[in-house]
Design a protein around this motif. Structure first.
Motif, PDB file in Angstrom:
ATOM      1  N   TYR A  87      -7.427   2.641  -4.820  1.00 33.59           N
ATOM      2  CA  TYR A  87      -7.062   2.849  -3.332  1.00 33.59           C
ATOM      3  C   TYR A  87      -7.997   1.885  -2.581  1.00 33.59           C
ATOM      4  O   TYR A  87      -8.878   1.357  -2.881  1.00 33.59           O
ATOM      5  CB  TYR A  87      -7.472   4.199  -3.104  1.00 33.59           C
TER       6      TYR A  87
ATOM      7  N   HIS B 131     -12.029   3.293  -5.394  1.00 34.54           N
ATOM      8  CA  HIS B 131     -11.731   2.758  -4.180  1.00 34.54           C
ATOM      9  C   HIS B 131     -12.272   1.337  -4.125  1.00 34.54           C
ATOM     10  O   HIS B 131     -13.342   0.931  -4.609  1.00 34.54           O
ATOM     11  CB  HIS B 131     -12.467   3.356  -2.828  1.00 34.54           C
TER      12      HIS B 131
ATOM     13  N   MET C 205      -3.067   3.702  -1.570  1.00 33.21           N
ATOM     14  CA  MET C 205      -3.091   3.288  -2.849  1.00 33.21           C
ATOM     15  C   MET C 205      -2.666   1.752  -3.135  1.00 33.21           C
ATOM     16  O   MET C 205      -1.687   1.551  -2.443  1.00 33.21           O
ATOM     17  CB  MET C 205      -2.228   4.055  -3.743  1.00 33.21           C
TER      18      MET C 205
ATOM     19  N   GLN D 263      -0.943   8.004   1.508  1.00 36.39           N
ATOM     20  CA  GLN D 263      -1.024   9.352   0.988  1.00 36.39           C
ATOM     21  C   GLN D 263      -0.791  10.413   1.942  1.00 36.39           C
ATOM     22  O   GLN D 263      -0.742  10.128   3.285  1.00 36.39           O
ATOM     23  CB  GLN D 263      -2.607   9.365   0.837  1.00 36.39           C
TER      24      GLN D 263
ATOM     25  N   GLU E  92       0.872  -1.256  -0.099  1.00 32.50           N
ATOM     26  CA  GLU E  92       0.139   0.045  -0.088  1.00 32.50           C
ATOM     27  C   GLU E  92       0.929   1.298  -0.016  1.00 32.50           C
ATOM     28  O   GLU E  92       2.069   1.245   0.560  1.00 32.50           O
ATOM     29  CB  GLU E  92      -0.983  -0.031   1.232  1.00 32.50           C
TER      30      GLU E  92
END
Ligand SMILES: [Zn+2]
Ligand SMILES: [Zn+2]
Length: 399
Positions: free
Chosen positions: A346, A375, A335, A328, A325
């Protein structure tokens, strides 16, 4: 009658002059064919005939409406106060310099203020079979775009694969993977297998033998007979697992546009992948639970949300947080990878553990840091993405 003449004149006029303004949305060439089919287009002769109230075979200012009236003096090149057939035919051609070829499905491309290009350095290098390269490619809809070519074995780097099927009804959850129903995730342990009749309210479930052992596909041939859409009768009531070793020679090639191109109308997901995790494993469309359950089989996912099929090797149907991952700088969800259209994927929840609530049907939305992005659906939803909102690249898997 008047209305129909008026609307035809507008259609005609928009063909001969560039009156259609293209600020944010850009209509494609293919698109305009859709709107003005060859057959339905009035010729200059027809147009004059329809608008020429006094039948003098030319159009005076009082006989025309709308855009033809607005631009009357420009078209009337000899300034005689009438539009002749010749003048109408020589009227300025439309300028379509801004239009881009999008596709033939009447789809309109939108430019957002922020569009984020694919960042190839986010992929886990060790899992790439070749260095990621850029090439110009023609995408399925005919769009020519600069793309990243990403070649992987679709095998994870951060976690092991499996287990999927427990072998005895006394097995604990560490011997099996997960399954899902109605947006909920369940551990596939021995107890779960023993209770399938109740779980699905269906007396025909019988995945275990009298001695408590569970019927599991044991070889490549068995997995292939059990994993096809029309499950071989012999493997009804089986826990189906194909092992990664059977397909370790497979090579997955992803073609993803460097700069994603958003379309007004989303595209439904094809059968061949919807995206890629940073480890090179395919994020797949929904598992075909209807076919799987109709044959009273289970095809459990491992705890990372993946399993193996003969077509694409190891792939994910659920995101469970097991893969790389990228955090952010704000509170936004981390992400996980890219969709085949180049938009980022994400996690389901932001860094405070809150699910995102303003998503469109594709599981996407827009913000000014990430541009349009997706997402992943909740792990139990069998829906990593709902559709693709951009022009899709492709995934091909070769042996
Ligand atoms: Zn699958
Ligand atoms: Zn978001």
């Amino acid at each position: 009658m008047k209305y129909s003449i008026f609307s035809k004149s507008i259609i005609f006029f928009s063909l001969i002059t560039a009156l259609v303004s293209c600020k944010q949305t850009i209509k494609s060439e293919a698109d305009s064919h859709e709107d003005y089919p060859e057959d339905g287009r009035p010729s200059v002769t027809e147009l004059i005939k329809e608008m020429d109230a006094n039948t003098d075979h030319k159009l005076s200012k009082s006989e025309v409406h709308g855009p033809l009236a607005d631009d009357f003096s420009k078209i009337d090149t000899n300034d005689d106060g009438f539009l002749s057939q010749e003048e109408l035919e020589n009227a300025p051609k439309p300028e379509r310099g801004k239009s881009r070829k999008v596709d033939n499905s009447n789809n309109v491309q939108t430019d957002f203020e922020v569009t984020v290009n694919v960042n190839p350095s986010l992929f886990i290098k060790e899992r790439m079979l070749q260095e990621i390269k850029q090439e110009e490619r023609t995408l399925a809809d005919g769009t020519v775009a600069l793309c990243y070519i990403i070649t992987t074995a679709s095998q994870p780097h951060e976690h092991k694969m499996g287990p999927w099927c427990p072998t005895h009804i006394n097995d604990s959850k560490d011997k099996g993977g997960i399954w899902f129903k109605d947006d909920k995730v369940y551990d596939v342990d021995g107890h779960f297998i023993a209770n399938l009749k109740d779980f699905y309210s269906d007396e025909e479930w019988a995945l275990f033998r009298e001695d408590g052992s569970i019927k599991v596909t044991e070889t490549q041939d068995e997995c292939e007979a059990a994993a096809r859409p029309d499950v071989d009768e012999k493997y009804h009531n089986y826990c189906v697992q194909c092992l990664p070793d059977y397909y370790k020679e497979k090579v997955s090639t992803y073609v993803i546009p460097v700069k994603p191109m958003y379309l007004e109308s989303p595209n439904s997901l094809g059968g061949n992948g919807i995206g890629i995790a940073f480890n090179g494993v395919n994020f797949d469309a929904a598992a075909p639970t209807h076919a799987i359950l109709a044959a009273h089989t289970l095809a459990p996912l491992d705890d990372a949300g993946g399993h193996v099929n003969p077509h694409s090797g190891y792939h994910y149907h659920a995101v469970t947080g097991a893969t790389k991952e990228v955090a952010q700088t704000d509170e936004h969800a981390p992400m996980l990878g890219y969709a085949l259209d180049g938009f980022g994927i994400y996690a389901h929840k932001d860094s405070n553990g809150k699910a995102i609530t303003d998503l469109d049907d594709c599981n996407g939305h827009y913000d000014t840091i990430r541009g349009y992005h997706y997402h992943a659906g909740d792990a139990g939803s069998n829906k990593i993405l709902g559709c693709l909102h951009g022009i899709s690249g492709s995934l091909t898997v070769e042996n």
